[in-house]
Write an enzyme that holds these catalytic residues in place. Structure first.
Site, PDB file in Angstrom:
ATOM      1  N   HIS A  31       0.981  -0.752  -0.038  1.00 52.13           N
ATOM      2  CA  HIS A  31       0.260   0.050   0.085  1.00 52.13           C
ATOM      3  C   HIS A  31       0.569   1.484   0.475  1.00 52.13           C
ATOM      4  CE1 HIS A  31      -2.869  -2.929   1.925  1.00 52.13           C
ATOM      5  NE2 HIS A  31      -3.873  -2.433   1.464  1.00 52.13           N
ATOM      6  N   LYS A  91      -1.222  -7.265  -8.083  1.00 46.44           N
ATOM      7  CA  LYS A  91      -1.718  -8.548  -6.855  1.00 46.44           C
ATOM      8  C   LYS A  91      -3.070  -9.210  -7.670  1.00 46.44           C
ATOM      9  CE  LYS A  91      -2.337  -9.277  -3.158  1.00 46.44           C
ATOM     10  NZ  LYS A  91      -3.279 -10.939  -2.959  1.00 46.44           N
ATOM     11  N   LEU A 136       3.052  -8.725  -0.737  1.00 47.29           N
ATOM     12  CA  LEU A 136       2.169  -9.186   0.226  1.00 47.29           C
ATOM     13  C   LEU A 136       0.809  -8.490   0.166  1.00 47.29           C
ATOM     14  CD1 LEU A 136       4.699  -5.996   1.141  1.00 47.29           C
ATOM     15  CD2 LEU A 136       5.104  -8.676   1.584  1.00 47.29           C
TER      16      LEU A 136
END
Ligand code: PAF
Length: 280
Positions: A39, A152, A187
């Site tokens: 993020h 992702k 992640l």
């Protein structure tokens, strides 16, 4: 900017942006919280390309098809705010359900076609309608010029591109590279739910994706997927799907295309993890 600002509705956010950032560019980073380096990299990119960045933190009930998944989704708002406070030109919006979905909801349902039927669409019925709806409203209420999403969630990215094109929004959707830990695990906020041993076991996901990328040209699609499943099943995770599709339409793999992506979903005990690799 005068102090760190957090809003809990869009009325406050809009008047702040209008007063202080009139005619300046707004970047939007929508999140469900439990922020990690992935993020932060979206926020840094947004800060490079905009005058001000709005980070939304909202665990969207409409995109969870499984009530337990919604209940167990990690929520660490104090930690999230502490991470965001260090950024100078970031404002945070942590809206309520009623603020995101008001009674005069601006969203007109967008048909997602194949995107909602295969892979994530098949295994999480209704999920992408919930994503399209929330992202539409977050964009509608914060009026960004650009919005930032990680690769992702590549199928989510295609859904959002499709939703934006089908609506009256004029937002550039910016796709940002997946951030991985030093061992290759993508992640994800859900990684917080994994213990140390599970973190290690989850590495089979990236190993399998790398195997597909290295072998698909020589072995062909079917044989590569067969061997990839065999490799994956040597580990302890439970495979939900692995397939190769077109990264935009999510239609079938095309041998000569540079748009193919291999997508995978698996359970590490009860934690669902997804990842993908562009085959180029
Ligand atoms: O990727 C996510 O975290 C969510 O799906 C998003 C885009 C913030 C919408 O709730």
């Amino acid at each position: 900017m005068a102090g760190f600002q957090t809003f809990h509705d869009f009325i406050g956010l809009q008047s702040f942006l209008k007063e202080k950032f009139h005619k300046q560019t707004i970047g939007l980073v929508p999140t469900m919280g439990a922020l990690h380096i992935g993020h932060i990299s979206l926020i840094e990119r947004a800060l490079e390309e905009n005058d001000i960045v709005v980070v939304t933190i909202f665990v969207n009930p409409k995109q969870f098809n499984n009530p337990n998944d919604l209940k167990n989704y990690p929520r660490v708002p104090e930690k999230d705010l502490a991470l965001l406070k260090v950024f100078d030109r970031v404002v945070v919006c942590m809206p309520s359900v009623d603020a995101v979905y008001p009674s005069n909801d601006p969203y007109k349902k967008v048909e997602l076609g194949l995107l909602d039927k295969v892979l994530e669409g098949e295994f999480r019925p209704g999920h992408f309608n919930g994503v399209a709806h929330v992202v539409h409203n977050l964009m509608y209420f914060s009026r960004p010029s650009k919005a930032y999403f990680g690769l992702k969630d590549i199928q989510q990215l295609s859904v959002i591109n499709h939703m934006v094109k089908s609506s009256s929004l004029t937002v550039d959707v910016v796709a940002c590279d997946t951030v991985r830990d030093k061992n290759g695990l993508a992640l994800s906020s859900r990684n917080l739910l994994l213990n140390k041993a599970q973190h290690h076991e989850a590495l089979i996901i990236h190993t399998t994706l790398t195997f597909v990328k290295s072998n698909i040209k020589s072995l062909g699609l079917q044989e590569t997927l067969r061997q990839a499943k065999e490799l994956f099943n040597k580990g302890t995770l439970n495979l939900e799907y692995i397939d190769v599709v077109d990264r935009e339409t999510f239609g079938p793999y095309k041998i000569d295309s540079t748009n193919n992506v291999c997508c995978i979903s698996a359970f590490c005990e009860n934690v669902r993890l997804i990842d993908n690799i562009l085959l180029g």
